[in-house]
Scaffold this active site. Sequence first.
Site, PDB file in Angstrom:
ATOM      1  N   ARG A  47      34.217  26.526  32.947  1.00 50.65           N
ATOM      2  CA  ARG A  47      34.014  27.947  33.194  1.00 50.65           C
ATOM      3  C   ARG A  47      32.864  28.065  31.741  1.00 50.65           C
ATOM      4  NH1 ARG A  47      37.198  30.899  37.928  1.00 50.65           N
ATOM      5  NH2 ARG A  47      37.432  29.722  38.553  1.00 50.65           N
TER       6      ARG A  47
ATOM      7  N   ARG B   6      42.357  32.195  28.889  1.00 50.80           N
ATOM      8  CA  ARG B   6      40.572  31.989  29.049  1.00 50.80           C
ATOM      9  C   ARG B   6      40.511  30.204  28.314  1.00 50.80           C
ATOM     10  NH1 ARG B   6      37.947  35.757  31.365  1.00 50.80           N
ATOM     11  NH2 ARG B   6      38.923  37.241  31.254  1.00 50.80           N
TER      12      ARG B   6
ATOM     13  N   ARG C 251      47.059  27.893  33.464  1.00 48.16           N
ATOM     14  CA  ARG C 251      47.199  29.470  33.318  1.00 48.16           C
ATOM     15  C   ARG C 251      48.678  29.969  33.454  1.00 48.16           C
ATOM     16  NH1 ARG C 251      43.256  34.932  34.937  1.00 48.16           N
ATOM     17  NH2 ARG C 251      41.752  33.397  33.430  1.00 48.16           N
TER      18      ARG C 251
END
Length: 445
Positions: free
Chosen positions: A278, A293, A408
């Site tokens: 991403r 993130r 995460r």
Amino acid sequence: MLDIKYISEHIDDVRRAIRDKRVACDLDRLLAVNQRRKELQTEFDKLRTESNDLGSNVALYRNPKSKWYQDAIAKGMTEAGIKSEAEKTQGRLGEIKGRTKEVEAETKLVLEEFDRLMLTVPQVPSAKTPVGPDANGNVEVRRVGSPRKFDFDVKDHVQLGESLGILDIPRGVKLAGTRNYVLRGPGAMLHYAVLRLAVDTITSRGFELFNVPILVKDDMMRGTGYYPGGEEQAYRCERDEKSLVGTAEVPLTAFHTDEILDDAELPKKFAAVSTCFRREAGAAGKDTAGIYRIHFFDKVEQVVICRADEAESERFHHEIIANAEAVLQALELPYRVMAVCTGDMGQGKVEMYDIETWMPSRNGYGETHSASRFGEFQARRLNLKYRDGAKKVQVCHTLNNTVIASPRILIPILELNQNSDGSVTVPKALRPYMNGMERITPRGA
RNA sequence: GGAGAGGUGGCUGAGUGGCUUAAAGCAACGGUUUGCUAAACCGUCGUACGCCCAAAAGGUGUACCGGGGGUUCGAAUCCCCCCCUCUCCGCCA
């Protein structure tokens, strides 16, 4: 994507969806373009009908041996008469051809605009979906477990990871730039342990495990709804017209693209573990600390392809959420389930729930799972169909949810299982996947 | 990456410019026959969009033979570009 017939017959529902989801979609323009599309097709069909009829006559006029030709002569027509008839017909065919080219040219433009507009129409949210402007409108559905209370100063996962020598962010940045990291030793083992627990859980629940391409054709990104709109969030390889996926949902959902499945083989329950890429464009300055993130991570994803039946689809939605909760419960992590509201759910979704896991360093719940129900949105774009009991072709419904995404999920695992001496206790469920390791202690200590 | 051969319905496979409305076979589905199974026989057997019908059923028109252009009154068929598959060679985990 919705059926244009459905859109024309449910204008109010679609208009409300556009408003509640806050998406840009010119519905009036779409309806006008569709009207023109139909007119053009009707004219084109008529032209071709006449052209086909007259065209086959030409063959007869030109063939003195044909039955038609001999009958005509027998009825008193002259060869010259037939020849002039042939010329007259060809003249008309020339006119038809000219007009057909005009119609084709306009049709091409109209279809381009039609296709482009169709991709912007949002799916109509379910009645259960809360209406709201953004994430603030999401509604908590339930809460499981409660945040641990510490009687010592807690470290965050970055401090823990560094002091234990299992997470190296500076070197990740050195290798690959911001939002990159390196897991090593027990950190990497913990990462793979989580994935393996998730794989074992999902496969034991009847999902078929896949290993799939993660650099896929742009068609698949469009088909699953990421394009157009999400190009900035993906690593796109322009010269190959392919993209690195942000989730295995893309290849799994698109697996049967352009196929008509048999009623009896549904539902399809697929799972895959894949690396996810991403770009996080536009997120500059957001969640910059740690590994919340990041540009790449690994995820076990679950996908269901089922019949076009609202009740069935809802049932699978509950099932895939329960699958994710089972993993979180095995990891003994406190979490809550959120019903995502219209403004936060995205164009293609009918219904969506996020699972958020408690993260001490955020002093709050952070999103770790996302369970979406798409109705026929993706399946229609992917041309993914099945033949129902009455042998009628129907568009499938699709759903998906995270099973686990790491690293995460290592944030709450590390932070919630830390001890006052700086070590981290390995959750019981992960020990079999870590050679029995019960505790992660500093390197060399 | 180089050379060659190919891409036709769920599958196999005919089809070198107009009776192609894509043959035939297999598979599948329905039926007849049958104690049951099998076999045999008969029938059905693509997708998309438009139009007709209140709707469904059905009817009808058009498009689709890997994709896109072109030639022609007319293209699965001829020409050009692209994609993919197979075989051989090269490189390679």
